[in-house]
Scaffold this motif. Structure first.
Motif, PDB file in Angstrom:
ATOM      1  N   ALA A   1      28.469  26.077  36.117  1.00 12.37           N
ATOM      2  CA  ALA A   1      29.205  25.065  36.868  1.00 12.37           C
ATOM      3  C   ALA A   1      30.704  25.351  36.868  1.00 12.37           C
ATOM      4  O   ALA A   1      31.388  25.150  37.886  1.00 12.37           O
ATOM      5  CB  ALA A   1      28.928  23.683  36.284  1.00 12.37           C
ATOM      6  N   ALA A   2      31.241  25.810  35.739  1.00 12.08           N
ATOM      7  CA  ALA A   2      32.673  26.094  35.661  1.00 12.08           C
ATOM      8  C   ALA A   2      33.053  27.254  36.572  1.00 12.08           C
ATOM      9  O   ALA A   2      34.125  27.258  37.197  1.00 12.08           O
ATOM     10  CB  ALA A   2      33.072  26.396  34.219  1.00 12.08           C
ATOM     11  N   GLU A   3      32.187  28.259  36.664  1.00  5.54           N
ATOM     12  CA  GLU A   3      32.469  29.390  37.557  1.00  5.54           C
ATOM     13  C   GLU A   3      32.490  28.926  39.009  1.00  5.54           C
ATOM     14  O   GLU A   3      33.357  29.338  39.795  1.00  5.54           O
ATOM     15  CB  GLU A   3      31.409  30.471  37.363  1.00  5.54           C
ATOM     16  CG  GLU A   3      31.428  31.125  35.999  1.00  5.54           C
ATOM     17  CD  GLU A   3      32.728  31.861  35.734  1.00  5.54           C
ATOM     18  OE1 GLU A   3      33.177  32.636  36.603  1.00  5.54           O
ATOM     19  OE2 GLU A   3      33.315  31.638  34.654  1.00  5.54           O
ATOM     20  N   LEU A   4      31.554  28.066  39.376  1.00  3.43           N
ATOM     21  CA  LEU A   4      31.495  27.560  40.741  1.00  3.43           C
ATOM     22  C   LEU A   4      32.711  26.687  41.049  1.00  3.43           C
ATOM     23  O   LEU A   4      33.330  26.809  42.115  1.00  3.43           O
ATOM     24  CB  LEU A   4      30.198  26.774  40.943  1.00  3.43           C
ATOM     25  CG  LEU A   4      29.906  26.249  42.349  1.00  3.43           C
ATOM     26  CD1 LEU A   4      29.917  27.363  43.380  1.00  3.43           C
ATOM     27  CD2 LEU A   4      28.556  25.528  42.362  1.00  3.43           C
TER      28      LEU A   4
ATOM     29  N   GLY B   1      31.225  33.649  32.010  1.00  2.09           N
ATOM     30  CA  GLY B   1      30.819  32.316  32.428  1.00  2.09           C
ATOM     31  C   GLY B   1      29.337  32.200  32.717  1.00  2.09           C
ATOM     32  O   GLY B   1      28.807  31.081  32.784  1.00  2.09           O
ATOM     33  N   LEU B   2      28.654  33.329  32.874  1.00  8.44           N
ATOM     34  CA  LEU B   2      27.226  33.300  33.211  1.00  8.44           C
ATOM     35  C   LEU B   2      26.334  33.762  32.071  1.00  8.44           C
ATOM     36  O   LEU B   2      25.109  33.808  32.221  1.00  8.44           O
ATOM     37  CB  LEU B   2      26.958  34.174  34.445  1.00  8.44           C
ATOM     38  CG  LEU B   2      27.729  33.823  35.715  1.00  8.44           C
ATOM     39  CD1 LEU B   2      27.205  34.638  36.886  1.00  8.44           C
ATOM     40  CD2 LEU B   2      27.660  32.342  36.022  1.00  8.44           C
ATOM     41  N   THR B   3      26.935  34.095  30.929  1.00  9.14           N
ATOM     42  CA  THR B   3      26.144  34.625  29.816  1.00  9.14           C
ATOM     43  C   THR B   3      25.045  33.660  29.393  1.00  9.14           C
ATOM     44  O   THR B   3      23.891  34.054  29.185  1.00  9.14           O
ATOM     45  CB  THR B   3      27.060  34.936  28.620  1.00  9.14           C
ATOM     46  OG1 THR B   3      28.020  35.921  29.015  1.00  9.14           O
ATOM     47  CG2 THR B   3      26.259  35.448  27.441  1.00  9.14           C
ATOM     48  N   ARG B   4      25.398  32.382  29.260  1.00  8.37           N
ATOM     49  CA  ARG B   4      24.412  31.406  28.812  1.00  8.37           C
ATOM     50  C   ARG B   4      23.281  31.262  29.820  1.00  8.37           C
ATOM     51  O   ARG B   4      22.101  31.282  29.452  1.00  8.37           O
ATOM     52  CB  ARG B   4      25.088  30.056  28.559  1.00  8.37           C
ATOM     53  CG  ARG B   4      24.140  28.998  28.043  1.00  8.37           C
ATOM     54  CD  ARG B   4      24.841  27.658  27.880  1.00  8.37           C
ATOM     55  NE  ARG B   4      25.930  27.724  26.931  1.00  8.37           N
ATOM     56  CZ  ARG B   4      26.783  26.733  26.705  1.00  8.37           C
ATOM     57  NH1 ARG B   4      26.672  25.601  27.379  1.00  8.37           N
ATOM     58  NH2 ARG B   4      27.747  26.860  25.817  1.00  8.37           N
ATOM     59  N   ALA B   5      23.625  31.123  31.095  1.00  4.00           N
ATOM     60  CA  ALA B   5      22.598  30.935  32.118  1.00  4.00           C
ATOM     61  C   ALA B   5      21.693  32.156  32.222  1.00  4.00           C
ATOM     62  O   ALA B   5      20.460  32.035  32.278  1.00  4.00           O
ATOM     63  CB  ALA B   5      23.248  30.646  33.463  1.00  4.00           C
TER      64      ALA B   5
ATOM     65  N   ASN C   1      23.112  28.658  43.598  1.00  7.53           N
ATOM     66  CA  ASN C   1      24.256  28.064  44.273  1.00  7.53           C
ATOM     67  C   ASN C   1      25.438  29.033  44.288  1.00  7.53           C
ATOM     68  O   ASN C   1      26.100  29.206  45.323  1.00  7.53           O
ATOM     69  CB  ASN C   1      24.662  26.759  43.583  1.00  7.53           C
ATOM     70  CG  ASN C   1      23.966  25.543  44.145  1.00  7.53           C
ATOM     71  OD1 ASN C   1      24.482  24.860  45.025  1.00  7.53           O
ATOM     72  ND2 ASN C   1      22.760  25.283  43.650  1.00  7.53           N
ATOM     73  N   LEU C   2      25.688  29.667  43.155  1.00  8.86           N
ATOM     74  CA  LEU C   2      26.755  30.671  43.114  1.00  8.86           C
ATOM     75  C   LEU C   2      26.462  31.816  44.082  1.00  8.86           C
ATOM     76  O   LEU C   2      27.356  32.292  44.800  1.00  8.86           O
ATOM     77  CB  LEU C   2      26.885  31.229  41.695  1.00  8.86           C
ATOM     78  CG  LEU C   2      27.864  30.582  40.724  1.00  8.86           C
ATOM     79  CD1 LEU C   2      27.778  31.289  39.382  1.00  8.86           C
ATOM     80  CD2 LEU C   2      29.289  30.625  41.245  1.00  8.86           C
ATOM     81  N   TRP C   3      25.230  32.278  44.081  1.00  6.31           N
ATOM     82  CA  TRP C   3      24.853  33.422  44.920  1.00  6.31           C
ATOM     83  C   TRP C   3      25.127  33.129  46.396  1.00  6.31           C
ATOM     84  O   TRP C   3      25.667  33.971  47.114  1.00  6.31           O
ATOM     85  CB  TRP C   3      23.373  33.747  44.708  1.00  6.31           C
ATOM     86  CG  TRP C   3      22.916  34.956  45.459  1.00  6.31           C
ATOM     87  CD1 TRP C   3      22.445  35.012  46.733  1.00  6.31           C
ATOM     88  CD2 TRP C   3      22.946  36.304  44.990  1.00  6.31           C
ATOM     89  NE1 TRP C   3      22.149  36.299  47.091  1.00  6.31           N
ATOM     90  CE2 TRP C   3      22.450  37.115  46.030  1.00  6.31           C
ATOM     91  CE3 TRP C   3      23.314  36.903  43.792  1.00  6.31           C
ATOM     92  CZ2 TRP C   3      22.325  38.493  45.899  1.00  6.31           C
ATOM     93  CZ3 TRP C   3      23.189  38.272  43.660  1.00  6.31           C
ATOM     94  CH2 TRP C   3      22.700  39.052  44.699  1.00  6.31           C
ATOM     95  N   HIS C   4      24.738  31.938  46.830  1.00  8.92           N
ATOM     96  CA  HIS C   4      24.899  31.593  48.241  1.00  8.92           C
ATOM     97  C   HIS C   4      26.324  31.161  48.580  1.00  8.92           C
ATOM     98  O   HIS C   4      26.790  31.383  49.708  1.00  8.92           O
ATOM     99  CB  HIS C   4      23.934  30.459  48.612  1.00  8.92           C
ATOM    100  CG  HIS C   4      22.514  30.890  48.741  1.00  8.92           C
ATOM    101  ND1 HIS C   4      22.035  31.580  49.833  1.00  8.92           N
ATOM    102  CD2 HIS C   4      21.457  30.730  47.911  1.00  8.92           C
ATOM    103  CE1 HIS C   4      20.750  31.828  49.675  1.00  8.92           C
ATOM    104  NE2 HIS C   4      20.366  31.317  48.522  1.00  8.92           N
ATOM    105  N   ARG C   5      27.018  30.540  47.627  1.00 11.13           N
ATOM    106  CA  ARG C   5      28.314  29.939  47.936  1.00 11.13           C
ATOM    107  C   ARG C   5      29.456  30.946  47.855  1.00 11.13           C
ATOM    108  O   ARG C   5      30.392  30.919  48.663  1.00 11.13           O
ATOM    109  CB  ARG C   5      28.574  28.775  46.959  1.00 11.13           C
ATOM    110  CG  ARG C   5      29.860  28.003  47.221  1.00 11.13           C
ATOM    111  CD  ARG C   5      29.790  27.216  48.511  1.00 11.13           C
ATOM    112  NE  ARG C   5      28.822  26.118  48.438  1.00 11.13           N
ATOM    113  CZ  ARG C   5      28.210  25.616  49.491  1.00 11.13           C
ATOM    114  NH1 ARG C   5      28.421  26.112  50.701  1.00 11.13           N
ATOM    115  NH2 ARG C   5      27.346  24.625  49.362  1.00 11.13           N
TER     116      ARG C   5
END
Length: 816
Positions: free
Chosen positions: A284-287, A301-305, A325-329
Motif C-alpha cells: 500500500a505504501a508503494e502505491l 516495499g514489496l518484500t513482505r507481500a 493493483n500496482l502492476w496495473h496502476r
C-alpha cells in the motif's frame, strides 16, 4: 520424557514424535482464571507445534488421586518420569478432558505433559491439569526463591490492575496496594525492568520503545489487523526472592481519529495517502508513494507481500490483489530494475484456489476470502493471458475465465441477498478491496459494473450502520481489539477517506486501492448518509442467502436482522434473534457506542483468552448465542448458561476510565461521554473488576448474568446524567424472561421462547396477525424489499440507483 529436573530457568531437552530433538529452558506461566496454559497462535503457514508443561505438587498423605487433563490436541502425561496416560483426541476450540488415576506419594511429585498440534491458521493449543479431592500444594522449583516472600508477592500482584487496555500515549495506568514497590517491563521493548512505586494506589508506567500495533506478526500485510494491537506489560514485585509476575496486554492506539468531517474529500484523500506512505514495508505504501510523488516502486516495499505469496501464507490472497493493483496502476518505467519481473514470476507461481496444487494454510472458506481469491485469479489471468502459470500449468486466459465465473456468482448472490459476514468491521474492508480492484481493472465490463454496484452497497451499509467514524453495528465477524477501540477497525481508514471521519491505522491496503481508483467513485448519496445525523435514526437491515458446502463448509441458509439506533450523542445496535441458543464464533451481537474506546457490550465467554486464535474468546463472540431484541434506544438480552459451562457467567465490557462520568443505582451501572448516556442492568446488579488486565473495564454480574437490559439516552432528551439515571425503572428479571419500561417508552417483554412484545403486542406480526414481511433495508435513506431489482438511496437531495442484477455503470477504462 525430558531427563532434566523441572526447574524454573533450567534446561529442558525433548525428542518429539518425529525424532527431532528440541532444547529450551523452563519458563514460569501464570494461568488465567480458566486454568489454561495457552500456546495458541495464528499460524500463517502450516506448522507442527510441540509444547511441554510441568508442575511439581506435594501431598502430606500418600493416596490415589484422579488427574483431569484437558487439551485441544494429543497428549502424553508423565508422573515422576513414568508415562501414565496418552490421548490422541483433537478438538477445535474447547479442550477435551480425560481422567487418569495416579498414586501420589507423601512427598513432591512431578507431573509433565507433552502435547502437539498440526496448525493451519488459528491454532488453539491449550491444556489444563486439575487434581480431584483436597487441595494439593504446588511447588515450582526456582533458584533463589523464597516461598514466604513469594506468597506476599502473589497477594500484591493479585491486587494489581491495568485500567486502560488501550491508549494513544505509550503509557499504562496501574492500580494496586498503596506503596507497593514493583518492577515493570514492556516485553516488546528493552528488557530492562523499571522500578516503580504506587503512590495513592496508582502509577503511570511509561512503555519504553512502544509503538502502535507493536506486536504485528511478520505474516500480516497491510490489508488486515489480525494482530491484537497489543504488546504486554509484565509486572513483578521488586524483590529477587519473588520470581512471580503478572502480564497485562496493552495497546498503543493510533492517535489520528476524527468524529466529525473537517475539510473535503480531496483533503481526506491527501491525509490518507500521506499516512500510508509512513507504513513501512507494505504494498500500500508503494502505491500511495507513486500516486503522490511518482517515485519508483522499490523492492524493499514489496518484500513482505512477495514473501507471503511465495510461502503461501494465510492472507497472501489480500497481498496478491495489492500487487496486481500496482502492476496495473504503475507504468513499467516506474519500477526498480528487475522488480516487475519478480512480481510477474511470483504471480505466475501462486496458488489461486483450494483445488489447485500445493500445501498451504491459506483460507478459502470464508466469505471475504472467496471474493479476494476470485479477484486475484481474474486479474492475474487477464494480466498474463498467454503465459503458462507454473503451479497449475494453465494459461492465464484459463485462470481468468475460472476466476471471472466464480467472482460473478459470488457478487450476484450478495447483490441479491446481502452478506453472511454482515457488517463485519474487519471484512467489509476486504470486500471493498476486491470489489474496487475488479471495477478498476477487469477486462470484463459487465463484471466490473457488478462489482461497482456491490461496492456501492457495501459503502452504503458502512455509512448507515456507523456513528462518528465508529463502525458500531452488530458484526457477523469481529475481533477483540476492534471492539475495544474503533481506531483498530479495518473499516476506519475507509471511513476517513470516504466520509472524513474514522481513524488512520495500519490496515491501509483497502483504503489505498479505493483512494487510487479512477473508474470507481463513491456516490454522493452514500456520503450524505454518513453525514446525516438527525435527532433519531432508526434503521433495519435483513440479509438472506445460502451457504454452499464446497465454498463455505456449510450447506444451509444464512440470515441476519440487524437494527441501528443512533443520535448525535450515542448509538445502540444489535442483530435480533440471531441463531439463538446455538454455538457462536466471532459474531458481535449487540452494543452501545459513545466514543472510539467506549463500546459497551456483554458476552458469554467460553474462556479467559483475548487471542484471535480463540474463536470465540472472552470478548469476541459467545459460547452460546443469546436472544436479543431492540426497540429504539433499548435492548434486552437473554443468555443461557448450562450447568457444565466452563466459565459459568456472562460479563460486560464497560471501560470506566474512558467515561467522563459513571454511577450505580440499584441494579443499574451507567456512564456518560459528552452528552451521551448508557445504562446496563442485570439481576442483582454488577460490580467493576478491580484488578488484573480488565480492571475498571469489565463488569461482573452478582448472579450468572443470564438477562441484561441496555438503554441509551442524551442530554437533549433525558436531561442531566443524574436525571437520566434517576428515571430508570427497575427491570423485572425472571427465569428466561426480562421486562422493562424505558423512560417515556412502551413496556418491553422478552422471554426465551415467546414472541417479543411491545405494550403487550408481538412486534413480529403484521396488522392481520401474520408474520411480518421484513424489508431488506428500511431506514431514512433506503427502503428495499427482498426480490427488488433496483436499490435507491435518496437523502438530503442526493440520489443514487443500483441495479441489483447488473450493478451500476462505470466510465470507460483507460490510462494509468
Amino acid at each position: 520424557m525430558p531427563t532434566e529436573p523441572v526447574t524454573e530457568g533450567g534446561p529442558v531437552t525433548y525428542t518429539g514424535p518425529t525424532g527431532l530433538t528440541h532444547e529450551d529452558t523452563w519458563q514460569r506461566v501464570h494461568t488465567t482464571p480458566d486454568g489454561l496454559v495457552d500456546w495458541s497462535a495464528f499460524c500463517f503457514t502450516p506448522e507442527y507445534r510441540l509444547a511441554l508443561a510441568a508442575t511439581v505438587v506435594e501431598v502430606d498423605q500418600a493416596e490415589w488421586r484422579t488427574v483431569r487433563l484437558a487439551s485441544t490436541g494429543p497428549t502424553m502425561l508423565f508422573h515422576n518420569g513414568r508415562l501414565i496416560a496418552e490421548s490422541d483426541t483433537v478438538s477445535y476450540m474447547e479442550p477435551i478432558e480425560h481422567q487418569t488415576p495416579v498414586w501420589l506419594p507423601s512427598r513432591t511429585s512431578t507431573l509433565l505433559v507433552a502435547s502437539w498440534q498440526v496448525a493451519f491458521r488459528e491454532c488453539r493449543q491449550v491444556l489444563r491439569l486439575r487434581i480431584n479431592g483436597l487441595p494439593v500444594r504446588v511447588v515450582i522449583p526456582s533458584a533463589g526463591a523464597d516461598e514466604y516472600v513469594s506468597a506476599v508477592a502473589e497477594q500484591v500482584l493479585d491486587a494489581i490492575g491495568v485500567t486502560r487496555w488501550g491508549s494513544v500515549r505509550p503509557e499504562v495506568p496501574l492500580v494496586g496496594p498503596e506503596g507497593a514497590r514493583l518492577r515493570t517491563w514492556w516485553t516488546d521493548g528493552p528488557q530492562q525492568a523499571t522500578p516503580v512505586r504506587l503512590a495513592g494506589g496508582q502509577m503511570r508506567v511509561r512503555l519504553a520503545g512502544a509503538s502502535q500495533a507493536e506486536d504485528r506478526s511478520d505474516g500480516v500485510g497491510s490489508a488486515s489487523m489480525l494482530s491484537t494491537g497489543a504488546g504486554a506489560l509484565r509486572v513483578a514485585v521488586d524483590d529477587d526472592r519473588a520470581p512471580v509476575y503478572r502480564s497485562f496486554p496493552v495497546a498503543v492506539l493510533p492517535p489520528e481519529y476524527r468524529a466529525e468531517p473537517e475539510g473535503d474529500p480531496v483533503r481526506w484523500r491527501q491525509e490518507l495517502l500521506e499516512h500510508i506512505i509512513g507504513v513501512d514495508g507494505v504494498t500500500a505504501a508503494e502505491l500511495a508513494r507513486w500516486e503522490l510523488t511518482g517515485q519508483n516502486v522499490t523492492g524493499s516495499g514489496l518484500t513482505r507481500a512477495l514473501g507471503m505469496l511465495t510461502d503461501r501464507a494465510d492472507c497472501a490472497d489480500f497481498e496478491g490483489v495489492g500487487l496486481l493493483n500496482l502492476w496495473h496502476r504503475v507504468p513499467p518505467a516506474a519500477w526498480e530494475p528487475g522488480l516487475r519481473a519478480r512480481v510477474r514470476d511470483t504471480l505466475l507461481g501462486f496458488k489461486y484456489w483450494i483445488d489447485q496444487p500445493g500445501l498451504d494454510a491459506m483460507c478459502y472458506f470464508t466469505e471475504n476470502h472467496q471474493l479476494v481469491w476470485h479477484t486475484a485469479e481474474t486479474l492475474a489471468g487477464e494480466a498474463f493471458p498467454d503465459e503458462q502459470f507454473t503451479n497449475t500449468g494453465w494459461s492465464g486466459a484459463k485462470h481468468a475465465e475460472h476466476g471471472r465465473a466464480m467472482a460473478r456468482e459470488w457478487i450476484e448472490r450478495r447483490l441479491a441477498g446481502g452478506f453472511s459476514e454482515f457488517d463485519s468491521n474487519a471484512y467489509l474492508a476486504i470486500d471493498t478491496l476486491a470489489l474496487v480492484s475488479l471495477a478498476e481493472f477487469t477486462t470484463d465490463n459487465s463484471l466490473a459494473e457488478l462489482a461497482a454496484g456491490l461496492a456501492d452497497r457495501v459503502l452504503f451499509s458502512l455509512a448507515a450502520n456507523s456513528w462518528r467514524g465508529i463502525h458500531g453495528a452488530a458484526h457477523g465477524r469481529s475481533y477483540v481489539q476492534t471492539l475495544r477501540s474503533s481506531r483498530l477497525e479495518e473499516t476506519a481508514p475507509i471511513m476517513w477517506l470516504c466520509f472524513g471521519v474514522g481513524a488512520l491505522n495500519d490496515a491501509v491496503l483497502p483504503a489505498t486501492v479505493l483512494a487510487t481508483a479512477r473508474r470507481y467513485t463513491v456516490p454522493d448519496a452514500v456520503r450524505a448518509v454518513a453525514w446525516h445525523c438527525p435527532d433519531q435514526w432508526w434503521g433495519r437491515q435483513s440479509y438472506r442467502g445460502s451457504y454452499r458446502f464446497a465454498h463455505d463448509l456449510l450447506e444451509r441458509p444464512y440470515g441476519s436482522d440487524a437494527v441501528v439506533y443512533r443520535t448525535p450523542d450515542v448509538m445502540l445496535a444489535s442483530v435480533e434473534d440471531y441463531r439463538v441458543g446455538l454455538p457462536g464464533l466471532q459474531e458481535h451481537i449487540w452494543g452501545a457506542t459513545l466514543g472510539p474506546e467506549t463500546q459497551i457490550f456483554v458476552t458469554h465467554p467460553p474462556n479467559a483468552s483475548s487471542s484471535p486464535s480463540a474463536r470465540p474468546n472472552a470478548w469476541a463472540g459467545n459460547r452460546i448465542l443469546p436472544r436479543v431484541r431492540q426497540f429504539r434506544n433499548t435492548a434486552l438480552a437473554l443468555y443461557r448458561i448450562p450447568p457444565d459451562d466452563p466459565v459459568g457467567h456472562t460479563h460486560a465490557w464497560f471501560p470506566i476510565a474512558h467515561l467522563d462520568e459513571w454511577a450505580t443505582r440499584g441494579v443499574w451501572t451507567a456512564g456518560r461521554v459528552g452528552s451521551g448516556y448508557v445504562a446496563l442492568a442485570t439481576a442483582g446488579g454488577a460490580v467493576p473488576v478491580t484488578s488484573g488486565p480488565e480492571a475498571w473495564q469489565a463488569l461482573r454480574p452478582a448472579e450468572a448474568g443470564t438477562a441484561w437490559v441496555c438503554t441509551v439516552g442524551r442530554r437533549a432528551t433525558h436531561g442531566t446524567f443524574e436525571e437520566f439515571l434517576a428515571s430508570l425503572a427497575e427491570p423485572r428479571f425472571d427465569s428466561d424472561r426480562v421486562r422493562f419500561t424505558p423512560p417515556g417508552g412502551p413496556d418491553l417483554d422478552l422471554s426465551w421462547a415467546a414472541p417479543f412484545q411491545v405494550d403487550g403486542r408481538p412486534v413480529d406480526l403484521d396488522g392481520d396477525g401474520r408474520p411480518e414481511a421484513k424489508l431488506q433495508i428500511d431506514n431514512l435513506a433506503c427502503r428495499l424489499r427482498h426480490g427488488d431489482d433496483e436499490m435507491v438511496i435518496s437523502i438530503d437531495g442526493a440520489e443514487h440507483r443500483i441495479d441489483l442484477r447488473r450493478g451500476r455503470p462505470l466510465p470507460p477504462a483507460g490510462g494509468q
